[in-house]
Design an enzyme around this catalytic site. Structure first.
Site, PDB file in Angstrom:
ATOM      1  N   HIS A 192       0.869   4.413   4.385  1.00  0.00           N
ATOM      2  CA  HIS A 192       0.286   5.110   3.277  1.00  0.00           C
ATOM      3  C   HIS A 192       0.994   6.641   3.298  1.00  0.00           C
ATOM      4  O   HIS A 192       1.208   7.049   1.971  1.00  0.00           O
ATOM      5  CB  HIS A 192      -1.188   5.133   3.535  1.00  0.00           C
ATOM      6  CG  HIS A 192      -1.971   3.980   3.626  1.00  0.00           C
ATOM      7  ND1 HIS A 192      -2.976   3.858   3.776  1.00  0.00           N
ATOM      8  CD2 HIS A 192      -1.551   2.686   3.291  1.00  0.00           C
ATOM      9  CE1 HIS A 192      -3.810   2.610   3.805  1.00  0.00           C
ATOM     10  NE2 HIS A 192      -2.410   1.873   3.390  1.00  0.00           N
ATOM     11  N   SER A 219       0.702  -1.177   0.251  1.00  0.00           N
ATOM     12  CA  SER A 219      -0.093   0.221  -0.157  1.00  0.00           C
ATOM     13  C   SER A 219       0.897   1.166   0.210  1.00  0.00           C
ATOM     14  O   SER A 219       0.399   2.208  -0.602  1.00  0.00           O
ATOM     15  CB  SER A 219      -1.069  -0.064   1.217  1.00  0.00           C
ATOM     16  OG  SER A 219      -1.873  -0.983   1.077  1.00  0.00           O
TER      17      SER A 219
END
Length: 316
Positions: A175, A123
């Site tokens: 992230h 991610s």
């Protein structure tokens, strides 16, 4: 899942006919994947091992691991939608560098804030591609048509995806770290030359093309230099802090809200689990004190982090 312990330690594996390639029970891993101890063996991000056992390679290896089939499919679909367009325009090498370095940046920021448990997934690298798309749009602003619509659309996608990260059990620090790394890398690696310079180089003999004084505009050079300095400084300070054992949460009282915001629907506090352990010959018996479950494990060279992972799995 070459290193798998489900078939030997659990009687309720998913697709048990696969043997050592079977999946953990859905109650333990609803993403249809291996156990936490298996992921840890394969190279998941474990801050304790990175800092105290000199396994810094885990900052990279965790990018290529996923918690399960569903996790892998979700990330690969995202990669198809985001990565194909970028790779077609900028090539495999530059986009590959953005992907890997952004993944490393996500792992680094995650390790500075989340120092319990393990972390896997791409991610951070995917958010790096989103960050690269944003900076590429900014640095090449003059060549785009409908630039404001493109900017608004991209910002909406980024905000929505970052907002999902405030849910529990989502590593939003990975992230954010990946996004910031990709954003600054975009100014360095995804810069385009001016149209006038391209026309000047490719015009046929005898044709006088508009003159371009330089390949890039002044603001592009400025963003390139600033971004390179920020990247080098950020990675250096982050690595120094990590290997000195700094927990950034102690320096920033509100930063944990970037990864999880508690509401009436969920809690952000990690549930502590405790197990009683007994060694019998070459086996380890663990008993979860919260639910009374017990199990025997064939383990060698046990360490505290591995036992803690097994305890969490048993108590789940």
């Amino acid at each position: 899942m070459y290193v798998n312990d489900c078939h030997s330690n659990s009687g309720s594996c998913v697709v048990p006919s696969l043997g050592r390639f079977s999946f953990q029970p859905l109650k333990e891993n609803p993403l249809l994947g291996p156990s936490s101890s298996t992921l840890e063996k394969m190279g998941a991000l474990d801050v304790n091992r990175v800092v105290h056992k000199h396994q810094s390679w885990r900052l990279i290896s965790c990018i290529w691991l996923h918690a399960g089939v569903f996790h892998l499919l979700a990330n690969m679909l995202s990669l198809l939608f985001i990565g194909i367009r970028l790779e077609q325009e900028f090539g495999f090498l530059r986009i590959g560098l953005v992907y890997v370095i952004s993944g490393f940046g996500g792992s680094l920021l995650s390790a500075l804030f989340i120092q319990a448990g393990i972390s896997v997934g791409a991610s951070g690298a995917l958010f790096g591609l989103l960050g690269g798309m944003l900076s590429e749009l900014i640095t090449n602003w003059t060549i785009y048509a409908n630039k404001f619509a493109a900017l608004l659309t991209l910002l909406c996608i980024i905000v929505v995806n970052l907002a999902v990260g405030i849910l529990p059990h989502v590593d939003n620090f990975a992230h954010i770290g990946g996004f910031l790394s990709g954003f600054f890398l975009g100014f360095v690696l995804l810069i385009r030359p001016q149209f006038k310079w391209i026309n000047q180089k490719s015009c046929p003999p005898g044709y006088i093309a508009p003159q371009a004084q330089s390949k890039h505009k002044t603001y592009q050079y400025a963003l390139w230099v600033i971004s390179l300095i920020v990247l080098i400084t950020g990675f250096t300070l982050g690595l120094v802090a990590l290997f000195r054992g700094v927990n950034v949460n102690n320096k920033c009282s509100w930063c944990h809200y970037l990864s999880c915001v508690p509401t009436s629907l969920w809690s952000c506090k990690s549930q502590q689990v405790y197990c009683q352990s007994t060694e019998l010959g070459g086996q380890l018996e663990l008993t979860c004190l919260s639910n009374g479950k017990s199990n025997m494990y064939d383990l060698s060279n046990n360490d505290s982090s591995k036992v803690q992972l097994l305890c969490a799995q048993l108590c789940s």
